[in-house]
Design a protein around this motif. Structure first.
Motif, PDB file in Angstrom:
ATOM      1  N   ASN A 286      -1.846 -11.347   3.349  1.00 55.49           N
ATOM      2  CA  ASN A 286      -3.126 -10.724   3.685  1.00 55.49           C
ATOM      3  C   ASN A 286      -2.958  -9.936   4.966  1.00 55.49           C
TER       4      ASN A 286
ATOM      5  N   PHE B  70     -15.064 -12.875   0.654  1.00 50.95           N
ATOM      6  CA  PHE B  70     -14.684 -11.864  -0.342  1.00 50.95           C
ATOM      7  C   PHE B  70     -13.482 -12.280  -1.195  1.00 50.95           C
TER       8      PHE B  70
ATOM      9  N   PHE C 170      -6.426  -5.282   9.340  1.00 52.06           N
ATOM     10  CA  PHE C 170      -6.172  -3.855   9.478  1.00 52.06           C
ATOM     11  C   PHE C 170      -6.401  -3.351  10.895  1.00 52.06           C
TER      12      PHE C 170
ATOM     13  N   PHE D 188     -16.358  -4.901   5.368  1.00 57.62           N
ATOM     14  CA  PHE D 188     -17.248  -4.277   4.378  1.00 57.62           C
ATOM     15  C   PHE D 188     -18.643  -4.142   4.967  1.00 57.62           C
TER      16      PHE D 188
ATOM     17  N   GLU E 243      -8.560  -0.470   0.403  1.00 59.16           N
ATOM     18  CA  GLU E 243      -7.282  -1.160   0.603  1.00 59.16           C
ATOM     19  C   GLU E 243      -7.532  -2.605   1.015  1.00 59.16           C
ATOM     20  N   ALA E 244      -8.547  -2.809   1.862  1.00 58.14           N
ATOM     21  CA  ALA E 244      -8.861  -4.165   2.296  1.00 58.14           C
ATOM     22  C   ALA E 244      -9.222  -5.033   1.087  1.00 58.14           C
ATOM     23  N   ALA E 245      -9.999  -4.477   0.159  1.00 60.86           N
ATOM     24  CA  ALA E 245     -10.393  -5.230  -1.030  1.00 60.86           C
ATOM     25  C   ALA E 245      -9.172  -5.562  -1.884  1.00 60.86           C
ATOM     26  N   GLN E 246      -8.288  -4.585  -2.037  1.00 66.19           N
ATOM     27  CA  GLN E 246      -7.054  -4.832  -2.790  1.00 66.19           C
ATOM     28  C   GLN E 246      -6.251  -5.929  -2.123  1.00 66.19           C
ATOM     29  N   ASP E 247      -6.199  -5.851  -0.811  1.00 70.59           N
ATOM     30  CA  ASP E 247      -5.447  -6.827  -0.037  1.00 70.59           C
ATOM     31  C   ASP E 247      -5.979  -8.234  -0.289  1.00 70.59           C
ATOM     32  N   LEU E 248      -7.300  -8.323  -0.499  1.00 72.09           N
ATOM     33  CA  LEU E 248      -7.922  -9.630  -0.704  1.00 72.09           C
ATOM     34  C   LEU E 248      -7.910 -10.036  -2.178  1.00 72.09           C
ATOM     35  N   GLY E 249      -7.158  -9.323  -2.993  1.00 73.39           N
ATOM     36  CA  GLY E 249      -6.921  -9.780  -4.360  1.00 73.39           C
ATOM     37  C   GLY E 249      -7.689  -9.045  -5.436  1.00 73.39           C
ATOM     38  N   ALA E 250      -8.422  -7.982  -5.078  1.00 76.94           N
ATOM     39  CA  ALA E 250      -9.217  -7.289  -6.076  1.00 76.94           C
ATOM     40  C   ALA E 250      -8.383  -6.238  -6.810  1.00 76.94           C
ATOM     41  N   ASN E 251      -8.418  -6.260  -8.136  1.00 77.05           N
ATOM     42  CA  ASN E 251      -7.742  -5.202  -8.889  1.00 77.05           C
ATOM     43  C   ASN E 251      -8.621  -3.955  -8.902  1.00 77.05           C
TER      44      ASN E 251
ATOM     45  N   TYR F  27      -2.791  -6.456  -4.785  1.00 79.22           N
ATOM     46  CA  TYR F  27      -3.651  -7.592  -5.080  1.00 79.22           C
ATOM     47  C   TYR F  27      -2.899  -8.772  -5.670  1.00 79.22           C
TER      48      TYR F  27
ATOM     49  N   PRO G 238     -21.124  -0.220  -4.617  1.00 78.34           N
ATOM     50  CA  PRO G 238     -22.222  -0.535  -3.682  1.00 78.34           C
ATOM     51  C   PRO G 238     -22.295   0.443  -2.514  1.00 78.34           C
TER      52      PRO G 238
ATOM     53  N   ARG H  26     -17.047  -4.009  -6.460  1.00 80.66           N
ATOM     54  CA  ARG H  26     -17.481  -4.737  -5.267  1.00 80.66           C
ATOM     55  C   ARG H  26     -17.575  -3.858  -4.034  1.00 80.66           C
ATOM     56  N   VAL H  27     -16.841  -2.750  -4.033  1.00 79.54           N
ATOM     57  CA  VAL H  27     -16.803  -1.951  -2.801  1.00 79.54           C
ATOM     58  C   VAL H  27     -17.262  -0.506  -3.034  1.00 79.54           C
TER      59      VAL H  27
ATOM     60  N   PHE I 143       0.816  -1.212   0.000  1.00 76.65           N
ATOM     61  CA  PHE I 143       0.000   0.000   0.000  1.00 76.65           C
ATOM     62  C   PHE I 143       0.847   1.258   0.000  1.00 76.65           C
TER      63      PHE I 143
ATOM     64  N   ILE J 128     -13.385 -13.291  -5.295  1.00 75.40           N
ATOM     65  CA  ILE J 128     -12.505 -12.585  -6.226  1.00 75.40           C
ATOM     66  C   ILE J 128     -11.637 -13.597  -6.977  1.00 75.40           C
TER      67      ILE J 128
ATOM     68  N   LEU K 204     -12.302  -4.392  -9.880  1.00 80.51           N
ATOM     69  CA  LEU K 204     -13.098  -5.167  -8.925  1.00 80.51           C
ATOM     70  C   LEU K 204     -13.315  -4.395  -7.627  1.00 80.51           C
TER      71      LEU K 204
ATOM     72  N   LEU L 112     -11.362   0.526   3.322  1.00 80.47           N
ATOM     73  CA  LEU L 112     -12.141  -0.558   2.734  1.00 80.47           C
ATOM     74  C   LEU L 112     -11.609  -0.902   1.351  1.00 80.47           C
TER      75      LEU L 112
END
Ligand SMILES: Nc1ncnc2c1ncn2[C@@H]1O[C@H](COP(=O)(O)OP(=O)(O)OP(=O)(O)O)[C@@H](O)[C@H]1O
Ligand SMILES: [Mg+2]
Lengths: 361, 271
Positions: free
Chosen positions: A90, A110, A93, A99, B168-176, A85, B187, B183-184, A64, A114, B179, B166
């Motif tokens: 992982n 999640f 935080f 979410f 960053e969390a999505a990126q962390d979980l593999g979302a480009n 990504y 919505p 997804r975030v 990040f 993905i 996505l 949030l």
């Protein structure tokens, strides 16, 4: 830098390595030339006061934040420019970052959705995670309707379900009350050992670091002060900063006369440290529990009891020895105003380099 | 003095200018010369009037859709990380809003005219004059131009307060990046979208000045129809019935929008 053999169960394989990592924000230097490696299945804790660069280190490993200088290696490969990504780590935080528009199940699922994992497989793996963190039956709950401890578990499950090589945890227990904190510390440690995942953990709570870690990295103002096992860091702090930060201690100005001879409080003591040179200014650490109360005439030092506090298991006394007040922990008690003697065995006199000289700028 | 009494002036205002008029409208809508009847509503069923309503709804729908398509990316851009750049653009968007929308529409008229700036430019680059004014597209364009800020701001205000962690969390979980948005970001910005849509769609259905100026009176909108009844024909009864139908439609669309809103209670949007 890490001069230690790996504790049992840890491969001596450098999974993550930071090489000369520096991070500068506008004018603040958050990290300066940081070198660190994390071995497979190791539980490494970054410990230090607020603002010392712990989160920044984690964010650089998570992708990040880009280091201003230096490299991040993962399994020997340079991943410095790899987006988050694509990294096989992982993160849990600091404030969970669940979410809010998804329920517990979908939050945990999640990463798997993905990754386009098949639905039955997702259900199975999320189910297993729910069991692991003890949230079975709460799948359909909104995450806003969970307690702090439960949200924390969802955050851990959401990261662990992806079976990462490394889990980064940024003060994951910071928002919990003391009781829950203690429970979760044990649970996390157990989970880490059972799943065999490498943990890189951030905290500013020294007790937490001491109980959970295989290796502690003590940081201050963007620099590593000391790396070692909890025992080693506690028993042999490298400088006054580490000593003061880890546990309670008395830190005194002293002069190393020669090997195994140190002078403080106008008296010469025998110690076990060598190699500091002759007539060199050093710091001496005396842990409060290593100072023994003896009759005044038998002590190596003597002083007057200034205050007494009952702490449950022991008494905490401040004793004025003429060279500053020493904190003493003892199960026996001497009343305020009484003159007492103190003795300490050579093994418990810890000699450290002066802070400024320990880490050249 | 009780705190609620501070609201008294507003309550009085509401009573005189909203509640009472609504009762007057209801009275007129259900009577002709004092006799109770449904004829006013029956009259609306004429194909001509239904056609006008359908056209108004269709135009408002197109306008809302275009506002959403242009407005969302704008809001996303404004809410971006670079604060200095964003502030500049926010100001650029706000300044036109300080002008009365009639003024803005008149400005566009001079631009779109047969001898206006745009046509001169087209002539100059060799494309030749095009008829721009008094077309359906001119009306649509005018509506979109006027209502765009009302779409951008509710979405912007939701996005700008959204939790970057949030994403960053999505990126962390593999979302480009895509996505993460799908997804975030999207919505979570729905409350803003819903409030933007209602702030554009409702006024767009009832608007009458813009179509008249840019459409040259060749397109009758529902708002025009209502206005005509009161000011030209003088048929207050039919006008009131039309107004009630309009209100009914607004409540129905509000209800529908409400269903789409994931958290209607806590939406931080403009209204
Ligand atoms: N995005 C940023 N912009 C500017 N300065 C930053 C930024 N992030 C961190 N810093 C600065 O870098 C230094 C290290 O911050 P960091 O967040 O890593 O500390 P920390 O050890 O995690 O502290 P805490 O225990 O309070 O979380 C601080 O001085 C902080 O102000
Ligand atoms: Mg931090």
């Amino acid at each position: 830098m890490q001069d230690k053999s790996p504790p049992s169960g840890i491969d001596d394989y450098h999974l993550i390595e930071l090489v000369d990592v520096t991070k500068v924000f506008d004018t603040t230097v958050a990290l300066s030339r940081m070198n660190l490696y994390v071995r497979r299945r190791e539980f490494v804790t970054l410990l230090g006061p607020s603002g010392c660069g712990k989160s920044t280190t984690l964010r650089i490993i998570g992708g990040f934040e880009q280091p201003t200088d230096g490299k991040v290696l993962f399994e020997g490969e340079d991943i410095t420019r790899l987006p988050p990504y694509k990294r096989r780590v992982n993160t849990v935080f600091q404030r969970y970052a669940l979410f809010p528009h998804l329920n517990v199940f979908d939050n945990i699922a999640f990463g798997l959705t993905i990754a386009k994992v098949h639905r039955p497989e997702i259900t199975r793996r999320v189910g297993a995670m729910l069991d692991l963190v003890g949230l079975r039956g709460m799948e359909r709950r909104s995450v806003d309707a969970l307690s702090g401890g439960q949200q924390q578990r969802v955050a851990i499950a959401r990261a662990l379900v992806n079976e990462p090589e490394v889990l980064l945890l940024d003060e994951p227990l910071g928002a919990l009350d003391l009781r829950l904190r203690k429970d979760m510390q044990l649970e996390l440690k157990k989970m880490q050992q059972r799943l065999g995942i490498t943990f890189l953990y951030v905290t500013h709570d020294q007790e937490e670091a001491l109980t959970m870690s295989d290796t502690i990295v003590v940081m201050r103002e963007g620099r590593i002060q000391q790396i070692g096992t909890p025992k080693r860091i506690y028993d042999e702090p490298k400088n006054a900063f580490v000593a003061a930060f880890i546990g309670e201690s008395n830190i005194l100005d002293a002069v190393m006369i020669r090997d195994e001879r140190v002078r403080f409080c106008e008296r010469e003591f025998i110690c076990v440290d060598r190699g500091f040179g002759q007539n060199k200014r050093v710091d001496v650490v005396l842990r409060p529990e290593d100072l023994t109360l003896v009759p005044a005439e038998q002590g190596m030092l003597s002083g007057v009891v200034m205050s007494v506090l009952f702490k449950g298991v022991h008494y905490e006394m401040m004793i004025d020895c003429g060279c500053g007040a020493l904190k003493v922990h003892s199960t026996s008690m001497a009343p305020e105003g009484e003159r007492v003697g103190l003795s300490v065995v050579p093994f418990n006199i810890h000699i450290m380099e002066k802070v400024g000289e320990a880490c050249p700028a | 003095m009780k705190r609620s009494s501070f609201a008294a002036p507003y309550g009085l205002w509401m009573l005189v200018f909203t509640i009472v008029p609504i009762f007057i409208i209801v009275y007129y809508a259900f009577t002709i010369n004092g006799a109770v009847t449904l004829d006013n509503f029956r009259m609306f069923l004429e194909p001509e009037f239904v056609g006008i309503l359908t056209f108004s709804l269709w135009l408002a729908f197109l306008c809302t859709l275009l506002c959403l398509l242009f407005g969302y990316p704008c809001a996303l851009f404004l809410a971006g990380r670079d604060m200095r750049r964003a502030t500049l653009f926010v100001v650029l968007f706000v300044i036109p809003m300080w002008m009365n929308f009639l003024l803005r529409t008149y400005a566009w008229m001079t631009l779109l005219e047969d001898t206006g700036l745009i046509n001169r430019f087209l002539e100059w680059i060799g494309i030749g004059r095009k008829r721009l004014m008094y077309t359906e597209n001119a009306v649509l364009f005018g509506l979109v131009y006027n209502f765009l800020p009302f779409m951008i701001f509710p979405i912007y205000s939701v996005l700008v307060r959204s939790d970057r962690n949030l994403e960053e969390a999505a990126q962390d979980l593999g979302a480009n990046a895509w996505l993460v948005f799908l997804r975030v970001t999207l919505p979570l910005s729905l409350p803003g979208v819903v409030s933007g849509v209602s702030m554009v769609f409702m006024p767009a259905v009832t608007t009458f000045v813009v179509p008249r100026l840019l459409g040259g009176g060749s397109f009758m909108m529902f708002g025009d129809l209502i206005e005509n009844q009161f000011l030209t024909t003088g048929d207050w009864n039919f006008g009131s019935a039309l107004s009630l139908i309009m209100m009914g439609l607004i409540f129905i669309s509000l209800g529908i929008l409400h269903r789409f809103n994931p958290d209607a209670e806590s939406n931080g949007a403009v209204w």
